[in-house]
Structures are given as structure tokens and as C-alpha cells.
Design a protein around this motif. Structure first.
Motif, PDB file in Angstrom:
ATOM      1  N   LYS A  55       0.844  -1.188   0.000  1.00  0.00           N
ATOM      2  CA  LYS A  55       0.000   0.000   0.000  1.00  0.00           C
ATOM      3  C   LYS A  55       0.887   1.248   0.000  1.00  0.00           C
ATOM      4  O   LYS A  55       1.923   1.260   0.673  1.00  0.00           O
ATOM      5  CB  LYS A  55      -0.861  -0.046   1.271  1.00  0.00           C
ATOM      6  N   LYS A  63      -6.118   5.974   5.215  1.00  0.00           N
ATOM      7  CA  LYS A  63      -6.902   4.961   5.935  1.00  0.00           C
ATOM      8  C   LYS A  63      -6.871   5.231   7.437  1.00  0.00           C
ATOM      9  O   LYS A  63      -7.893   5.129   8.118  1.00  0.00           O
ATOM     10  CB  LYS A  63      -6.369   3.564   5.609  1.00  0.00           C
ATOM     11  N   TYR A 117     -17.086 -11.911   0.984  1.00  0.00           N
ATOM     12  CA  TYR A 117     -18.018 -11.067   0.224  1.00  0.00           C
ATOM     13  C   TYR A 117     -18.579 -11.826  -0.988  1.00  0.00           C
ATOM     14  O   TYR A 117     -19.186 -11.212  -1.858  1.00  0.00           O
ATOM     15  CB  TYR A 117     -17.315  -9.792  -0.262  1.00  0.00           C
ATOM     16  N   LYS A 122     -21.278  -7.089  -0.901  1.00  0.00           N
ATOM     17  CA  LYS A 122     -21.573  -5.736  -0.406  1.00  0.00           C
ATOM     18  C   LYS A 122     -22.817  -5.211  -1.136  1.00  0.00           C
ATOM     19  O   LYS A 122     -23.160  -5.708  -2.209  1.00  0.00           O
ATOM     20  CB  LYS A 122     -20.394  -4.821  -0.683  1.00  0.00           C
ATOM     21  N   GLU A 164     -15.548  -0.761 -10.974  1.00  0.00           N
ATOM     22  CA  GLU A 164     -16.222  -0.057  -9.875  1.00  0.00           C
ATOM     23  C   GLU A 164     -15.244   0.860  -9.134  1.00  0.00           C
ATOM     24  O   GLU A 164     -15.576   1.980  -8.762  1.00  0.00           O
ATOM     25  CB  GLU A 164     -16.832  -1.093  -8.925  1.00  0.00           C
TER      26      GLU A 164
HETATM   27  P1  0O2 Z   1      -7.218   0.116  -1.727  1.00  0.00           P
HETATM   28  O1  0O2 Z   1      -7.080   1.403  -2.456  1.00  0.00           O
HETATM   29  O2  0O2 Z   1      -7.552  -1.031  -2.641  1.00  0.00           O
HETATM   30  O3  0O2 Z   1      -6.048  -0.185  -0.849  1.00  0.00           O
HETATM   31  P2  0O2 Z   1      -9.850  -4.240   7.431  1.00  0.00           P
HETATM   32  O4  0O2 Z   1      -8.738  -4.498   6.414  1.00  0.00           O
HETATM   33  O5  0O2 Z   1     -10.594  -5.477   7.793  1.00  0.00           O
HETATM   34  O6  0O2 Z   1      -9.323  -3.493   8.631  1.00  0.00           O
HETATM   35  P3  0O2 Z   1     -11.180  -2.870   5.283  1.00  0.00           P
HETATM   36  O7  0O2 Z   1      -9.950  -2.309   4.657  1.00  0.00           O
HETATM   37  O8  0O2 Z   1     -12.423  -2.049   5.189  1.00  0.00           O
HETATM   38  O9  0O2 Z   1     -10.902  -3.234   6.803  1.00  0.00           O
HETATM   39  O10 0O2 Z   1     -11.426  -4.337   4.745  1.00  0.00           O
HETATM   40  P4  0O2 Z   1     -12.137  -4.893   3.465  1.00  0.00           P
HETATM   41  O11 0O2 Z   1     -13.602  -4.626   3.440  1.00  0.00           O
HETATM   42  O12 0O2 Z   1     -11.703  -6.343   3.478  1.00  0.00           O
HETATM   43  O13 0O2 Z   1     -11.493  -4.107   2.239  1.00  0.00           O
HETATM   44  C1  0O2 Z   1     -10.133  -4.249   1.929  1.00  0.00           C
HETATM   45  C2  0O2 Z   1      -9.882  -3.956   0.473  1.00  0.00           C
HETATM   46  O14 0O2 Z   1     -10.818  -4.677  -0.351  1.00  0.00           O
HETATM   47  C3  0O2 Z   1     -10.061  -2.513   0.035  1.00  0.00           C
HETATM   48  O15 0O2 Z   1      -8.923  -1.786   0.361  1.00  0.00           O
HETATM   49  C4  0O2 Z   1     -10.266  -2.678  -1.467  1.00  0.00           C
HETATM   50  O16 0O2 Z   1      -9.048  -3.004  -2.121  1.00  0.00           O
HETATM   51  C5  0O2 Z   1     -11.139  -3.931  -1.520  1.00  0.00           C
HETATM   52  N1  0O2 Z   1     -12.560  -3.563  -1.462  1.00  0.00           N
HETATM   53  C6  0O2 Z   1     -13.355  -3.614  -0.382  1.00  0.00           C
HETATM   54  N2  0O2 Z   1     -14.609  -3.212  -0.700  1.00  0.00           N
HETATM   55  C7  0O2 Z   1     -14.591  -2.894  -2.013  1.00  0.00           C
HETATM   56  C8  0O2 Z   1     -15.611  -2.431  -2.927  1.00  0.00           C
HETATM   57  O17 0O2 Z   1     -16.785  -2.224  -2.582  1.00  0.00           O
HETATM   58  N3  0O2 Z   1     -15.213  -2.228  -4.228  1.00  0.00           N
HETATM   59  C9  0O2 Z   1     -13.936  -2.449  -4.655  1.00  0.00           C
HETATM   60  N4  0O2 Z   1     -13.645  -2.213  -5.935  1.00  0.00           N
HETATM   61  N5  0O2 Z   1     -12.953  -2.878  -3.797  1.00  0.00           N
HETATM   62  C10 0O2 Z   1     -13.283  -3.107  -2.510  1.00  0.00           C
HETATM   63  P5  0O2 Z   1      -8.968  -0.195   0.549  1.00  0.00           P
HETATM   64  O18 0O2 Z   1      -7.979   0.167   1.590  1.00  0.00           O
HETATM   65  O19 0O2 Z   1     -10.361   0.260   0.797  1.00  0.00           O
HETATM   66  O20 0O2 Z   1      -8.512   0.359  -0.816  1.00  0.00           O
END
Ligand code: 0O2
Length: 218
Positions: A55, A63, A117, A122, A164
Motif C-alpha cells: 500500500k 486509511k 463477500y 456488499k 467499480e
Molecule cells: P485500496 O485502495 O484497494 O487499498 P480491514 O482491512 O478489515 O481493517 P477494510 O480495509 O475495510 O478493513 O477491509 P475490506 O472490506 O476487506 O477491504 C479491503 C480492500 O478490499 C479494500 O482496500 C479494497 O481493495 C477492496 N474492497 C473492499 N470493498 C470494495 C468495494 O466495494 N469495491 C472495490 N472495488 N474494492 C473493494 P482499501 O484500503 O479500501 O482500498
């Protein structure tokens, strides 16, 4: 090596990056070995491809801010679970659970949490299997248990998630309703496609000739 290191003693950014990079390498190697073994035994690769990333510092800070934590190394190690992330893309949904299970059963891997998921998509339609694991990194004097987020999804789920993500980024989170609706319809299509492809594959597998069949000319 019995000397278990403590992340509270890690105060340098470079050390953190070294550890998370090492954890990515460990997990990638484990996955490649499983894939190679699968090819060897079943003449089939459950993994289409693997993407890993660390990251970015900006994304880590964002975050932490979103969650109300100060930007310190201690907080990032404690509260950001996806500093090291590995995304595994498979052909079929059944491969996802097979890979997750094979990883979870390895002695040196601890599964810290699972978010499915796929069984519980979601509201947006996002589907993927997420697992936070910790893996030991053996340094010269100590062993550091290091967290890695493993995301496992099909090619179709990945296609949807990438678009998305791009849309969310473009609209800065305020996506117009008609686009949300269409994305949600696409998510349904992705689920249908995955289900149909998997059942086709099962049917083909059921009709596959075994080696004994071929030898006997069946
Ligand atoms: P980025 O930019 O990809 O790094 P936790 O890790 O359990 O403390 P978190 O981060 O909310 O909490 O966990 P979750 O829900 O497992 O999500 C982790 C990552 O999954 C996200 O990282 C996204 O990469 C992906 N993700 C989760 N939800 C979605 C969604 O609705 N759409 C898309 N496209 N990706 C999703 P980041 O840090 O949010 O973002």
C-alpha cells in the motif's frame, strides 16, 4: 528460531517495508508452489494470475485518518491490515475456496480474519474473498509475524471490481444513481456468468476420459 520479535520495537519505515515486502514474497512463493503442484497432480492451474502490492504511504495515511488514528508506524502496523496485499485471480468460484483452504492449512500461516463477500456481497455488488493472515519472517536474530491481506476472486469478479474502483475514484465517492444501478446489474451478470461457467466446467470434468479409459480405448 525461538526469538519472537515485537512490532512495538519497529520504529523505522525502512524496516517495516522490508518486513512487508518479505511477507509478500513468502505468500507468493507458497501460492506458486500450490499452483505448480496442482498442475503436476491434476493437470490444471486453479490460479490464473497473482498481483501483489505494498500500500502506498499516502493510502496508509488516508486509511488511518478515516479511522481517526494518528499517522504513526505503531498505528499503521496495528490498524492497517492490508499494507501487504496479494490478489489471486481464479477461473472458478470453487477454486477460490480450494486455495483459501490450502493456505489456511499451512502450519506457519495463522488466519486472523476472513471476510466472505462472495457469500455476503456488499450492497454495491462487490464480491471477493478476503483473508488476513500472518506469516513468520525469519530475520537474523528474531522472527516477525507479519500481516498480509489475501484477496481471492474470479476473473469476472475482478473485472467488475476494477471498473467499480475506477468509477468511485472518478466520482470521488458520489456516484450517480443510474451508474450505481447499472453496476449492480453488472454484478448480477457476473454472478450468473460465474455460476454458468462453473457448471459447464463441472460437466466437462465429468465427461473427461481417465488415463485408464484411454489405455483401454474407451
Ligand atoms: P485500496 O485502495 O484497494 O487499498 P480491514 O482491512 O478489515 O481493517 P477494510 O480495509 O475495510 O478493513 O477491509 P475490506 O472490506 O476487506 O477491504 C479491503 C480492500 O478490499 C479494500 O482496500 C479494497 O481493495 C477492496 N474492497 C473492499 N470493498 C470494495 C468495494 O466495494 N469495491 C472495490 N472495488 N474494492 C473493494 P482499501 O484500503 O479500501 O482500498
Amino acid at each position: 528460531m525461538d526469538n519472537i520479535g515485537n512490532y512495538e520495537d519497529v520504529t523505522s519505515w525502512n524496516t517495516v517495508i522490508l518486513l512487508y515486502n518479505s511477507a509478500l514474497k513468502e505468500i507468493e512463493t507458497k501460492l506458486q508452489i500450490l499452483n505448480d503442484e496442482f498442475q503436476h497432480v491434476h493437470q490444471y492451474n486453479p490460479i490464473e494470475h497473482i498481483k501483489s502490492r505494498l500500500k502506498t504511504p499516502e493510502s496508509i495515511v488516508n486509511k488511518l485518518k478515516r479511522r481517526g488514528y494518528e499517522s504513526t508506524i505503531a498505528n499503521m502496523v496495528k490498524y492497517v491490515n492490508d499494507i501487504a496485499g496479494v490478489r489471486i485471480i481464479c477461473s472458478f468460484t470453487s477454486d477460490i475456496y480450494r486455495i483459501a483452504d490450502m493456505m489456511a492449512r499451512q502450519n506457519d500461516i495463522s488466519v486472523l480474519s476472513i471476510k466472505d463477500y462472495i457469500k455476503n456481497p456488499k450492497d454495491s455488488g462487490y464480491k471477493s474473498f478476503h483473508m488476513i493472515v500472518s506469516v513468520p519472517i525469519f530475520l537474523s536474530n528474531e522472527t516477525m509475524e507479519t500481516k498480509v491481506e489475501i484477496q481471492i476472486r474470479t476473473v469476472a469478479m475482478d473485472f467488475w471490481a476494477s471498473l467499480e474502483h475506477k468509477i468511485n475514484y472518478k466520482y470521488d465517492g458520489t456516484v450517480p444513481e443510474h451508474i450505481k444501478r447499472e453496476l449492480s446489474e453488472c454484478a448480477e451478470m457476473v454472478s450468473d456468468l460465474d455460476a454458468k461457467m462453473m457448471s459447464l466446467n463441472e460437466e466437462i470434468k465429468g465427461n473427461e476420459k481417465t488415463y485408464e479409459d484411454m489405455v483401454q480405448g474407451v
